[in-house]
Write a protein that holds these residues in place. Structure first.
Motif, PDB file in Angstrom:
ATOM      1  N   PRO A  26      45.870  -6.040 103.482  1.00  0.00           N
ATOM      2  CA  PRO A  26      45.079  -6.197 104.708  1.00  0.00           C
ATOM      3  C   PRO A  26      45.176  -4.987 105.638  1.00  0.00           C
ATOM      4  O   PRO A  26      44.187  -4.594 106.259  1.00  0.00           O
ATOM      5  CB  PRO A  26      45.667  -7.438 105.379  1.00  0.00           C
ATOM      6  CG  PRO A  26      46.384  -8.157 104.332  1.00  0.00           C
ATOM      7  CD  PRO A  26      46.829  -7.135 103.334  1.00  0.00           C
ATOM      8  N   MET A  30      42.005  -2.771 106.918  1.00  0.00           N
ATOM      9  CA  MET A  30      41.741  -2.522 108.333  1.00  0.00           C
ATOM     10  C   MET A  30      41.624  -1.029 108.604  1.00  0.00           C
ATOM     11  O   MET A  30      40.732  -0.583 109.333  1.00  0.00           O
ATOM     12  CB  MET A  30      42.849  -3.137 109.191  1.00  0.00           C
ATOM     13  CG  MET A  30      42.575  -3.069 110.675  1.00  0.00           C
ATOM     14  SD  MET A  30      43.772  -3.960 111.653  1.00  0.00           S
ATOM     15  CE  MET A  30      45.274  -3.102 111.258  1.00  0.00           C
ATOM     16  N   CYS A  72      35.147  -6.409 111.595  1.00  0.00           N
ATOM     17  CA  CYS A  72      36.067  -6.312 110.453  1.00  0.00           C
ATOM     18  C   CYS A  72      37.515  -6.030 110.863  1.00  0.00           C
ATOM     19  O   CYS A  72      38.419  -6.729 110.396  1.00  0.00           O
ATOM     20  CB  CYS A  72      35.583  -5.264 109.458  1.00  0.00           C
ATOM     21  SG  CYS A  72      34.211  -5.823 108.460  1.00  0.00           S
ATOM     22  N   ILE A  76      40.400  -8.797 110.066  1.00  0.00           N
ATOM     23  CA  ILE A  76      41.468  -8.407 109.136  1.00  0.00           C
ATOM     24  C   ILE A  76      42.825  -8.436 109.840  1.00  0.00           C
ATOM     25  O   ILE A  76      43.826  -8.842 109.256  1.00  0.00           O
ATOM     26  CB  ILE A  76      41.176  -7.027 108.518  1.00  0.00           C
ATOM     27  CG1 ILE A  76      39.934  -7.108 107.636  1.00  0.00           C
ATOM     28  CG2 ILE A  76      42.357  -6.542 107.700  1.00  0.00           C
ATOM     29  CD1 ILE A  76      39.440  -5.767 107.149  1.00  0.00           C
TER      30      ILE A  76
END
Length: 87
Positions: A26, A30, A72, A76
């Motif tokens: 993750p 990001m 996003c 995230i």
């Protein structure tokens, strides 16, 4: 390698799974969304996605730019915080 002294209750493979599967993936996603949205710019990324087709640079590009820049990274980050148990 059952219980490591610096990570109680986890084997070596469990620890590697937690670090790379739960945190690094993750975090990397990001960072990629921030890089594409802010450093590479949405316009250049849109041209690359469209293969040079200028029609992509209309409303789809603005919507995609908003999603990649703002939505996003926040989503995230929430997934990352939830997966480590902070949210």
């Amino acid at each position: 390698l059952t219980d490591l002294p610096f990570w109680p209750g986890m084997s070596f493979l469990d620890m590697m799974d937690f670090i790379f599967g739960t945190i690094a993936l993750p975090f990397g996603g990001m960072m990629i969304s921030i890089l594409v949205g802010w450093k590479w710019t949405v316009h250049k990324a849109g041209l690359e996605i469209a293969g040079g087709n200028k029609k992509f640079l209309g409303i789809q590009s603005k919507l995609w730019g908003f999603v990649i820049r703002y939505l996003c990274p926040v989503i995230i980050l929430l997934v990352l915080l939830h997966s480590v148990g902070l949210f």
